[in-house]
Enzyme design. Structure first.
Site, PDB file in Angstrom:
ATOM      1  N   SER A   7       0.868  -1.161   0.000  1.00 58.38           N
ATOM      2  CA  SER A   7       0.000   0.000   0.000  1.00 58.38           C
ATOM      3  C   SER A   7       0.908   1.214   0.000  1.00 58.38           C
ATOM      4  O   SER A   7       1.686   1.405   0.928  1.00 58.38           O
ATOM      5  CB  SER A   7      -0.876  -0.005   1.242  1.00 58.38           C
ATOM      6  N   ARG A   8       0.853   2.018  -1.059  1.00 58.96           N
ATOM      7  CA  ARG A   8       1.838   3.094  -1.174  1.00 58.96           C
ATOM      8  C   ARG A   8       1.482   4.323  -0.372  1.00 58.96           C
ATOM      9  O   ARG A   8       2.320   5.169  -0.145  1.00 58.96           O
ATOM     10  CB  ARG A   8       2.051   3.456  -2.647  1.00 58.96           C
ATOM     11  N   VAL A   9       0.240   4.469   0.048  1.00 60.11           N
ATOM     12  CA  VAL A   9      -0.089   5.675   0.809  1.00 60.11           C
ATOM     13  C   VAL A   9      -0.815   5.398   2.118  1.00 60.11           C
ATOM     14  O   VAL A   9      -0.783   6.199   3.038  1.00 60.11           O
ATOM     15  CB  VAL A   9      -0.935   6.678  -0.023  1.00 60.11           C
TER      16      VAL A   9
END
Ligand SMILES: Nc1ncnc2c1ncn2[C@@H]1O[C@H](COP(=O)(O)OP(=O)(O)O)[C@@H](O)[C@H]1O
Ligand SMILES: [Mg+2]
Length: 499
Positions: free
Chosen positions: A360-362
Site C-alpha cells: 500500500s503506497r499511501v
C-alpha cells in the site's frame, strides 16, 4: 434510362441547396450495421463521445471518426438499427443518473433499473466521462478506509481516496474481499458503489442477496453490465459507477467504488476496438488501453472542502502472472495492490493475502495509530517467516532463533485468518494484534488460536466495555492502557477453555 450514381448525387445536391448547411451537418445515414456497431455517412459535425439518435428509437455514442464515416455503438441491444436509417446528432454527452435516490438500487449502465422496483427517482445526472478534480482542489490521504479485514488493515492499509488494486487468479476471494469491505462500511457514512462488469448473472444475484442480508444495500448502489450485455454497456459501466461516486464526493460525502473486474472491462474494450478495425497491439489490446483505465482511476480523490472517492479495482490474472499487459498497467496506475494467492487460499489461509507481493503506497499515512503501532513489525516478521519456511522445506536443521521465528509466524498466520462476512472493528483488530505482539498466544495450541482471539474480543467487549470504548475513542494505546490490556489478557488466559 440508366441513371448514373453521380447524376443522382448532383440531383440531391441541387435539391438540398435550400436547406441550411449546419442542419445538414447534424444528420447522417447508416451505411453498415451489425454487432452493436454501425457506420454512418454524414454527421460532419460529429465529435468523439457525442450522442446520436436513430430514427427508429435507438441511441448511440460516437467512438470513431474517419474521413468518410463515423463509427457508432448503440445503447439498446433490442432496438434494431437498419441500413439507410437516418441518424441525428443530439446535444450533450452520455450521462448517468446520480444522487442518494440510487442507494439500494440495482441499475444497468444506461441507468435503467434492474431490480424490478419503481422507476428511479433521481433528479440529477452527471456526464460519465469528466476530467478529474485538479491537484489544487485535492486533500492528501489522512483518513483510513477500514476494510474490517485484519490482514489488510494491519499489513496493506487503505486510506480514503486511495486506489488499491485487488489482484489474483480466479477463486482466490477477490470479490469476497471487496464485498466484505462494503459490508464493513455500515454506519460509517461511506456510500458504496459496486460495479459488476462481464460477470455471470447468477454470481451478481448472489452478491446482491449478500448485500441485502447484511443490510448493506441501504448505502450501496449496484451498477451491472453482465456478460450477456453489449460490449458498450460493459465498457460504460465503470464510468457510470465512477460518476455516481464522484457526485457523492462533490457533495461532501465519502464514497467507495468497486470495479469487479477491469479484466473484463479491458476485454470488452478490445472487442469494441476490433469491431472498429483499430490495429491491435500487445495481447490484441488497442494502444489506448492504458488510458482506458488511467482516466477512470484518476478520478478517485479527496477534496479540500470534504468528500472523497476511494476505488478498489479488481483484476483477474491467469496462472499467477502479474506481468501480463492489463495487470501491469493497473499496478502502475494504482497506489498499491493486494495480491491474493491461490496457493495460500488452498492451504486455508483465507483471506489469501500474499504479504510479500502486496503493498500500500499511501495507506500507512492514514492508518489508525493503535493498529499502526501494533502491526509495525508484523510485515517483517512474516517475511522472515516465509523465507525460513521455504528453507525448512529442504529439511535443513534450523537454529533456535529461526525456530522461534517460525513458531511465531505460525501463530501470526492463524491470527490473520478470517471467515467471509466477518469483519472486525479496529478495536477488535487492536486486541488481536496486542495478543500477538505481546506473546499471549505463544502457549496456545495452533488450532485454538482463532477460538482464543475471538473469545478474547467478546470477553473485553462484555467485561471491560469501558476500556473497549476508550480505545475506540482514543484510537491509540497509551502506557496505562498497555498495562491494563496486559492484566486483562493474563486474566483471560487463566480462564480460557479450549473448544
Ligand atoms: N475469507 C474467506 N473464507 C472462506 N471462504 C472464502 C473467503 N473468501 C472467499 N471465500 C470463498 O471462495 C470462493 C471464491 O471467492 P470469490 O470472491 O468469488 O473469488 P474471486 O472473485 O477471486 O473469483 C467463494 O466460494 C467464496 O465464498
Ligand atoms: Mg470475483
Amino acid at each position: 434510362m440508366r441513371v448514373k450514381s453521380t447524376d443522382l448525387t448532383s440531383l440531391f445536391e441541387k435539391a438540398l441547396l435550400d436547406v441550411p448547411q449546419n442542419e445538414l451537418e447534424q444528420i447522417g445515414v447508416v451505411v453498415q450495421t451489425g454487432d452493436g456497431i454501425c457506420h454512418v455517412y454524414g454527421l460532419n459535425k460529429a465529435v468523439y463521445g457525442g450522442l446520436v439518435d436513430f430514427e427508429n428509437g435507438n441511441r448511440g455514442i460516437i467512438f470513431d471518426l474517419t474521413e468518410d464515416s463515423v463509427a457508432i455503438f448503440v445503447l439498446y441491444k433490442n432496438i434494431p438499427v437498419a441500413e439507410g436509417e437516418v441518424v441525428r446528432k443530439v446535444e450533450g454527452v452520455f450521462e448517468a443518473p446520480v444522487g442518494e435516490e440510487l442507494l439500494g438500487r440495482v441499475i444497468n449502465a444506461i441507468g435503467a433499473p434492474l431490480d424490478g422496483l419503481d422507476p428511479l427517482k433521481t433528479k440529477e445526472t452527471r456526464a460519465v466521462e469528466v476530467l478529474p478534480a485538479s491537484i489544487i482542489e485535492r486533500e492528501k490521504v489522512n483518513e483510513p478506509l477500514e476494510t474490517g479485514i485484519i490482514s489488510v488493515d494491519a499489513l496493506v492499509p487503505i486510506g480514503k481516496v486511495q486506489r488499491e488494486l485487488i489482484i489474483g487468479n480466479r477463486n482466490t476471494g477477490k470479490t469476497a474481499m471487496a464485498i466484505d469491505t462494503i459490508l464493513n462500511q455500515k454506519g460509517k457514512g461511506v456510500y458504496c458503489i459496486y460495479v459488476s462488469i462481464g460477470q455471470r448473472q447468477a454470481k451478481l444475484a448472489r452478491i446482491i442477496k449478500t448485500l441485502e442480508e447484511h443490510d448493506a444495500l441501504d448505502y450501496t448502489v449496484v451498477v451491472s453490465a453482465d456478460s450477456s450485455e453489449s460490449v458498450l454497456n460493459q465498457y460504460l459501466a465503470p464510468y457510470v459507477g465512477c460518476s455516481i461516486g464522484e457526485h457523492f464526493m462533490y457533495n461532501g460525502k465519502d464514497a467507495l467504488v468497486v470495479y469487479d473486474d477491469l479484466s473484463n472491462h479491458a476485454i470488452a474494450y478490445r472487442e469494441m476496438s476490433l469491431l472498429m478495425r483499430r490495429s491491435p497491439g500487445r495481447e490484441a489490446y488497442p494502444g489506448d488501453v492504458f488510458f482506458l483505465h488511467a482516466r477512470l482511476l484518476e478520478r478517485s480523490g479527496k477534496l479540500l472542502k470534504g468528500g472523497s472517492l476511494t476505488a478498489l479495482p479488481i483484476v483477474q490474472i491467469q496462472a499467477d502472472d502479474i506481468t501480463a499487459y492489463i495487470p501491469t498497467n493497473l499496478i502502475s496506475i494504482t497506489d498499491g495492490q493486494i495480491f491474493l494467492d491461490t496457493r495460500l487460499f488452498k492451504k486455508g489461509n483465507r483471506p489469501a493475502v500474499n504479504v510479500e507481493l502486496s503493498v500500500s503506497r499511501v495507506g500507512g499515512a492514514a492508518q489508525t495509530p493503535a493498529v499502526k503501532m501494533l502491526s509495525k513489525s508484523l510485515r517483517l516478521e512474516l517475511a522472515q517467516y516465509n523465507e525460513l519456511l521455504n528453507f525448512a522445506q529442504f529439511g535443513t536443521e534450523l537454529d533456535e532463533i529461526s525456530q522461534k521465528i517460525i513458531e511465531r509466524g505460525h501463530v501470526a498466520v492463524e491470527v490473520l485468518k478470517q471467515a467471509q462476512y466477518e469483519t472486525y472493528t479496529f478495536v477488535d483488530e487492536v486486541l488481536l494484534l496486542f495478543l500477538l505482539q505481546k506473546n499471549f498466544l505463544d502457549k496456545v495450541e495452533l488450532k485454538q488460536v482463532q477460538v482464543f482471539v475471538t473469545q478474547f474480543i467478546s470477553y473485553v467487549q462484555s467485561v471491560y466495555s469501558q476500556e473497549y470504548k476508550k480505545i475506540e475513542k482514543d484510537a491509540a494505546i497509551d502506557d496505562a492502557m498497555n498495562k491494563q490490556l496486559k492484566t486483562i489478557a493474563t486474566e483471560f488466559r487463566k480462564i480460557f477453555v479450549p473448544a
